[in-house]
Scaffold this motif. Structure first.
Motif, PDB file in Angstrom:
ATOM      1  N   ASP A   1     -64.959  28.828  35.818  1.00  0.00           N
ATOM      2  CA  ASP A   1     -64.754  27.549  36.488  1.00  0.00           C
ATOM      3  C   ASP A   1     -63.318  27.458  37.005  1.00  0.00           C
ATOM      4  O   ASP A   1     -62.355  27.618  36.243  1.00  0.00           O
ATOM      5  CB  ASP A   1     -65.043  26.409  35.506  1.00  0.00           C
ATOM      6  N   HIS A   2     -63.186  27.188  38.286  1.00  0.00           N
ATOM      7  CA  HIS A   2     -61.863  27.202  38.911  1.00  0.00           C
ATOM      8  C   HIS A   2     -60.935  26.138  38.324  1.00  0.00           C
ATOM      9  O   HIS A   2     -59.727  26.386  38.147  1.00  0.00           O
ATOM     10  CB  HIS A   2     -61.999  26.999  40.421  1.00  0.00           C
ATOM     11  N   ASN A   3     -61.451  24.984  38.029  1.00  0.00           N
ATOM     12  CA  ASN A   3     -60.617  23.925  37.453  1.00  0.00           C
ATOM     13  C   ASN A   3     -60.132  24.301  36.058  1.00  0.00           C
ATOM     14  O   ASN A   3     -58.973  24.042  35.707  1.00  0.00           O
ATOM     15  CB  ASN A   3     -61.392  22.604  37.415  1.00  0.00           C
ATOM     16  N   GLN A   4     -61.025  24.911  35.273  1.00  0.00           N
ATOM     17  CA  GLN A   4     -60.620  25.376  33.943  1.00  0.00           C
ATOM     18  C   GLN A   4     -59.474  26.378  34.039  1.00  0.00           C
ATOM     19  O   GLN A   4     -58.513  26.326  33.267  1.00  0.00           O
ATOM     20  CB  GLN A   4     -61.809  26.036  33.220  1.00  0.00           C
ATOM     21  N   VAL A   5     -59.606  27.283  34.992  1.00  0.00           N
ATOM     22  CA  VAL A   5     -58.581  28.311  35.170  1.00  0.00           C
ATOM     23  C   VAL A   5     -57.264  27.679  35.601  1.00  0.00           C
ATOM     24  O   VAL A   5     -56.202  27.938  35.004  1.00  0.00           O
ATOM     25  CB  VAL A   5     -59.049  29.357  36.218  1.00  0.00           C
ATOM     26  N   LEU A   6     -57.301  26.844  36.622  1.00  0.00           N
ATOM     27  CA  LEU A   6     -56.074  26.242  37.141  1.00  0.00           C
ATOM     28  C   LEU A   6     -55.385  25.352  36.121  1.00  0.00           C
ATOM     29  O   LEU A   6     -54.153  25.289  36.050  1.00  0.00           O
ATOM     30  CB  LEU A   6     -56.384  25.434  38.402  1.00  0.00           C
ATOM     31  N   ASN A   7     -56.168  24.654  35.330  1.00  0.00           N
ATOM     32  CA  ASN A   7     -55.611  23.713  34.356  1.00  0.00           C
ATOM     33  C   ASN A   7     -55.256  24.376  33.026  1.00  0.00           C
ATOM     34  O   ASN A   7     -54.759  23.709  32.113  1.00  0.00           O
ATOM     35  CB  ASN A   7     -56.593  22.568  34.113  1.00  0.00           C
ATOM     36  N   GLY A   8     -55.525  25.669  32.917  1.00  0.00           N
ATOM     37  CA  GLY A   8     -55.214  26.370  31.673  1.00  0.00           C
ATOM     38  C   GLY A   8     -56.066  25.913  30.511  1.00  0.00           C
ATOM     39  O   GLY A   8     -55.625  25.944  29.356  1.00  0.00           O
ATOM     40  N   GLU A   9     -57.304  25.498  30.793  1.00  0.00           N
ATOM     41  CA  GLU A   9     -58.191  25.030  29.727  1.00  0.00           C
ATOM     42  C   GLU A   9     -58.841  26.207  29.002  1.00  0.00           C
ATOM     43  O   GLU A   9     -58.942  27.307  29.529  1.00  0.00           O
ATOM     44  CB  GLU A   9     -59.276  24.121  30.330  1.00  0.00           C
ATOM     45  N   GLU A  10     -59.290  25.953  27.801  1.00  0.00           N
ATOM     46  CA  GLU A  10     -59.901  27.001  26.985  1.00  0.00           C
ATOM     47  C   GLU A  10     -61.230  27.460  27.583  1.00  0.00           C
ATOM     48  O   GLU A  10     -62.061  26.652  27.998  1.00  0.00           O
ATOM     49  CB  GLU A  10     -60.124  26.497  25.558  1.00  0.00           C
ATOM     50  N   ILE A  11     -61.410  28.768  27.630  1.00  0.00           N
ATOM     51  CA  ILE A  11     -62.635  29.385  28.137  1.00  0.00           C
ATOM     52  C   ILE A  11     -63.348  30.058  26.980  1.00  0.00           C
ATOM     53  O   ILE A  11     -62.733  30.807  26.212  1.00  0.00           O
ATOM     54  CB  ILE A  11     -62.311  30.427  29.229  1.00  0.00           C
ATOM     55  N   THR A  12     -64.641  29.773  26.824  1.00  0.00           N
ATOM     56  CA  THR A  12     -65.456  30.459  25.823  1.00  0.00           C
ATOM     57  C   THR A  12     -66.254  31.546  26.532  1.00  0.00           C
ATOM     58  O   THR A  12     -67.021  31.269  27.463  1.00  0.00           O
ATOM     59  CB  THR A  12     -66.413  29.491  25.117  1.00  0.00           C
ATOM     60  N   LEU A  13     -66.063  32.778  26.095  1.00  0.00           N
ATOM     61  CA  LEU A  13     -66.700  33.915  26.760  1.00  0.00           C
ATOM     62  C   LEU A  13     -68.084  34.151  26.157  1.00  0.00           C
ATOM     63  O   LEU A  13     -68.212  34.434  24.961  1.00  0.00           O
ATOM     64  CB  LEU A  13     -65.818  35.161  26.600  1.00  0.00           C
ATOM     65  N   THR A  14     -69.115  34.045  26.989  1.00  0.00           N
ATOM     66  CA  THR A  14     -70.485  34.273  26.524  1.00  0.00           C
ATOM     67  C   THR A  14     -71.111  35.500  27.181  1.00  0.00           C
ATOM     68  O   THR A  14     -72.241  35.871  26.879  1.00  0.00           O
ATOM     69  CB  THR A  14     -71.356  33.041  26.832  1.00  0.00           C
ATOM     70  N   GLY A  15     -70.388  36.119  28.076  1.00  0.00           N
ATOM     71  CA  GLY A  15     -70.829  37.335  28.762  1.00  0.00           C
ATOM     72  C   GLY A  15     -69.663  37.887  29.545  1.00  0.00           C
ATOM     73  O   GLY A  15     -68.571  37.295  29.569  1.00  0.00           O
ATOM     74  N   ASP A  16     -69.842  39.028  30.195  1.00  0.00           N
ATOM     75  CA  ASP A  16     -68.754  39.612  30.968  1.00  0.00           C
ATOM     76  C   ASP A  16     -68.366  38.700  32.129  1.00  0.00           C
ATOM     77  O   ASP A  16     -69.194  37.935  32.648  1.00  0.00           O
ATOM     78  CB  ASP A  16     -69.163  40.982  31.527  1.00  0.00           C
ATOM     79  N   GLY A  17     -67.103  38.778  32.530  1.00  0.00           N
ATOM     80  CA  GLY A  17     -66.603  37.998  33.657  1.00  0.00           C
ATOM     81  C   GLY A  17     -65.536  38.787  34.403  1.00  0.00           C
ATOM     82  O   GLY A  17     -65.275  39.963  34.091  1.00  0.00           O
ATOM     83  N   TYR A  18     -64.907  38.165  35.390  1.00  0.00           N
ATOM     84  CA  TYR A  18     -63.875  38.870  36.145  1.00  0.00           C
ATOM     85  C   TYR A  18     -62.921  37.890  36.815  1.00  0.00           C
ATOM     86  O   TYR A  18     -63.233  36.730  37.056  1.00  0.00           O
ATOM     87  CB  TYR A  18     -64.513  39.763  37.222  1.00  0.00           C
ATOM     88  N   PHE A  19     -61.727  38.423  37.092  1.00  0.00           N
ATOM     89  CA  PHE A  19     -60.756  37.799  37.988  1.00  0.00           C
ATOM     90  C   PHE A  19     -60.411  38.851  39.035  1.00  0.00           C
ATOM     91  O   PHE A  19     -60.142  40.008  38.696  1.00  0.00           O
ATOM     92  CB  PHE A  19     -59.480  37.398  37.246  1.00  0.00           C
ATOM     93  N   LEU A  20     -60.408  38.486  40.299  1.00  0.00           N
ATOM     94  CA  LEU A  20     -60.026  39.380  41.383  1.00  0.00           C
ATOM     95  C   LEU A  20     -58.903  38.729  42.179  1.00  0.00           C
ATOM     96  O   LEU A  20     -59.086  37.663  42.771  1.00  0.00           O
ATOM     97  CB  LEU A  20     -61.215  39.662  42.302  1.00  0.00           C
ATOM     98  N   ILE A  21     -57.738  39.347  42.171  1.00  0.00           N
ATOM     99  CA  ILE A  21     -56.587  38.865  42.932  1.00  0.00           C
ATOM    100  C   ILE A  21     -56.451  39.738  44.166  1.00  0.00           C
ATOM    101  O   ILE A  21     -56.373  40.969  44.054  1.00  0.00           O
ATOM    102  CB  ILE A  21     -55.304  38.945  42.083  1.00  0.00           C
TER     103      ILE A  21
END
Length: 600
Positions: free
Chosen positions: A160-180
């Motif tokens: 979730d983009h808002n979670q990322v930008l706001n530095g909120e806690e992320i619960t990992l339930t499967g693989d994910g990615y960040f691409l810069i």
């Protein structure tokens, strides 16, 4: 961190440094020498970074995927565990060209449980000279810089983009990615697409590693160093960078802070020698093509260094707004040393050209071009070898008659004579012999100090210098020659401090050097080995290897007391010397030869 505990990732277009705790703290996009997008390594508050934050119960570890430049950082609290797999894509596309986008992929792999983490995504474009605005745009997070120039950076992710930008806690339930990415993506990004990039990049690096000559001892260290050298070779031009960073200080709190994101002819030439021996002729050929493209064929204006795209003007600028690594100012971009005159450059170039004639079949036009360049270099040496210069260590004030510079002028003529023999140009060969003998006698009579019983840093000097240890490897003197043996032993006694070497101990433009130049310790180990002190050389080598960081990487310098890494990182010069030294202790064979031997 109290050490340069970073891993490097890259794709021969640019590179990034990831800290031992998974923080992206240095990256310039789209190329090695572009302005930084992340520079926390140079200013922890203003520089910009992409941090991964967990609770204290997570233990963090880091390693490379075997035989690759793909970095894995793992967090594990016992019940929950996950990894960030960091890489810059590099693989062959369908048209057989290399796909090397200005992208960083941070693939997040769930190992077990439901781990929780936060990210602090905080890019600071254009060396953090002004404000970078970060916000959500359509399907990505876009960073924009408008001050004095325009820059932008795009980040795509499965979270979730808002979670990322706001530095909120992320619960990992499967693989994910960040691409810069430096560019806005035209295709939709997905976890499957990023995983495919990961697998293709893994295959590329594994294939490259399999083509690398294997050795009986120190093979892991040799291969890791070879992978570093490959990362520092620039795809677009064939140039080889001295290092991926700028302004990491030789000593904390001092001003010896330089930009190393350029191609020094001396450094890169030594890299090519080593990388050719390891079986990677393409890198060597690309570099030679770069040399031919930037060096004037019939002119004296040969620089000691060039930009990685062949730029000749490398004007130095100070970034006052950055505090520097551990407060070590100034932070510099550009490098004023490009204007220096260093007479050793001619020998370096001729040594590489000689290798080319020996190792590779040239096209007629390439051979003729190289022969023209060779004759031009000898004409320059004729006019300049008796002049003083700045020397290998780039003294910024006085010029002297440095022994190493004279040695490399001798090398230039010696290699030209050998090339002339190879191509049947006996007339040129004969007329150059007297010049070679004249330079040899000049060094023999004037560089030797009878009182010190050693070849010294410069004519008439009592100061010792680690560069004189290369007199044997360049063929000027035999290893068993009493003069060389005495030079090695005198240099060890004077310049060795707690197992590490000074370059020199006489004061330079900035005072007495207070850290060890890593390559000089490798040179000493090689020299001890060659004069018969093999047990001591082996012991010193093993000790020096223990001073690498947690991933086996070396910077330019090592602090004498704490043994922490200092200077720009990772340093091509240090890693090529590591390979040369390791090869001394082991015979080489390719995996194909090993297989054939087993069959028979």
């Amino acid at each position: 961190m109290t050490n340069l505990n970073y891993g490097i990732i890259g794709n021969c277009q640019s590179a990034a440094l990831i800290s031992k705790t998974g923080s992206l703290e240095w990256c310039c996009l789209p190329n090695f020498d572009s302005a930084s997008a992340f520079a926390k390594i140079l200013d922890k508050d203003k520089g910009g970074s992409f941090d991964v934050i967990t609770t204290e119960d997570y233990k963090c570890s880091q390693k490379y995927i075997d035989k690759t430049n793909i970095l894995v950082t793992e967090w594990d609290n016992g019940s929950d565990a996950f990894e960030f797999i960091d890489f810059m894509p590099r693989y062959k596309d369908e048209d057989k060209t290399h796909y090397t986008p200005p992208d960083i992929v941070r693939y997040v792999k769930l190992l077990r449980g439901k781990p929780k983490f936060k990210v602090n995504y905080n890019p600071k474009l254009n060396y953090a000279k002004g404000e970078t605005e970060v916000g959500i745009k359509d399907n990505c997070i876009k960073a924009t810089y408008y001050n004095e120039t325009y820059e932008s950076l795009f980040m795509y992710c499965s979270f979730d983009h808002n979670q990322v930008l706001n530095g909120e806690e992320i619960t990992l339930t499967g693989d994910g990615y960040f691409l810069i990415s430096y560019h806005e993506k035209l295709l939709n990004q997905s976890i499957d697409r990023e995983f495919l990039k990961l697998e293709r990049t893994r295959v590329y690096w594994r294939n490259w590693s399999e083509k690398t000559t294997s050795y009986n001892y120190y093979n892991d260290e040799i291969l890791r160093s070879a992978l570093v050298l490959k990362l520092l070779s620039y795809e677009n031009s064939g140039a080889v960078l001295a290092a991926a960073t700028t302004s990491l200080p030789e000593t904390i709190g001092e001003v010896r802070n330089w930009d190393y994101r350029f191609c020094w002819i001396r450094d890169a030439s030594m890299v090519i020698k080593v990388i050719s021996d390891l079986g990677h002729s393409r890198v060597a050929k690309r570099f030679l093509e770069f040399i031919i493209s930037v060096v004037p064929i019939k002119d004296e204006k040969i620089q000691i260094m060039y930009g990685i795209n062949g730029q000749k003007n490398l004007t130095e600028e100070i970034l006052d707004h950055l505090d520097g690594y551990k407060g070590s100012k100034p932070v510099r971009i550009g490098n004023a040393a490009y204007e220096q005159k260093q007479n050793d450059i001619y020998g370096i170039l001729m040594d590489v050209i000689h290798q080319q004639f020996l190792q590779f079949k040239n096209t007629l036009s390439n051979s003729e071009e190289l022969w023209t360049l060779s004759k031009s270099i000898i004409n320059i040496v004729k006019k300049n070898w008796q002049k003083s210069d700045k020397g290998i260590w780039e003294f910024r004030t006085e010029e002297r008659h440095f022994t190493f510079s004279k040695l490399l002028c001798w090398v230039a003529v010696d290699r030209a004579i050998k090339i002339a023999k190879l191509i049947g140009k006996e007339a040129d060969h004969d007329k150059w012999i007297n010049l070679r003998n004249e330079i040899h006698d000049d060094i023999y009579n004037n560089a030797w100090n009878e009182e010190i019983q050693a070849y010294t840093q410069s004519y008439g000097s009592k100061d010792l210098d680690a560069s004189t240890l290369l007199m044997e490897s360049y063929g000027f003197i035999e290893a068993k020659d009493p003069r060389f043996v005495r030079t090695v032993l005198a240099t060890e006694k004077e310049l060795c401090n707690e197992g590490l070497m000074y370059r020199y101990k006489n004061k330079d433009d900035f005072g007495l050097p207070s850290s060890s130049f890593t390559i000089c310790t490798f040179w000493m180990i090689n020299s001890l080995y060659k004069i018969g002190e093999r047990k001591k050389a082996k012991k010193n080598f093993d000790e020096l290897l223990s001073y690498s960081n947690h991933l086996g990487l070396f910077s330019e310098d090592i602090d004498f007391k704490s043994k922490r890494l200092l200077g720009n990182f990772p340093q091509a010069y240090s890693h090529l010397a590591l390979i040369e030294t390791a090869i001394n202790f082991s015979g080489g064979f390719t995996e194909e030869e090993e297989l054939m031997s087993a069959i028979h």
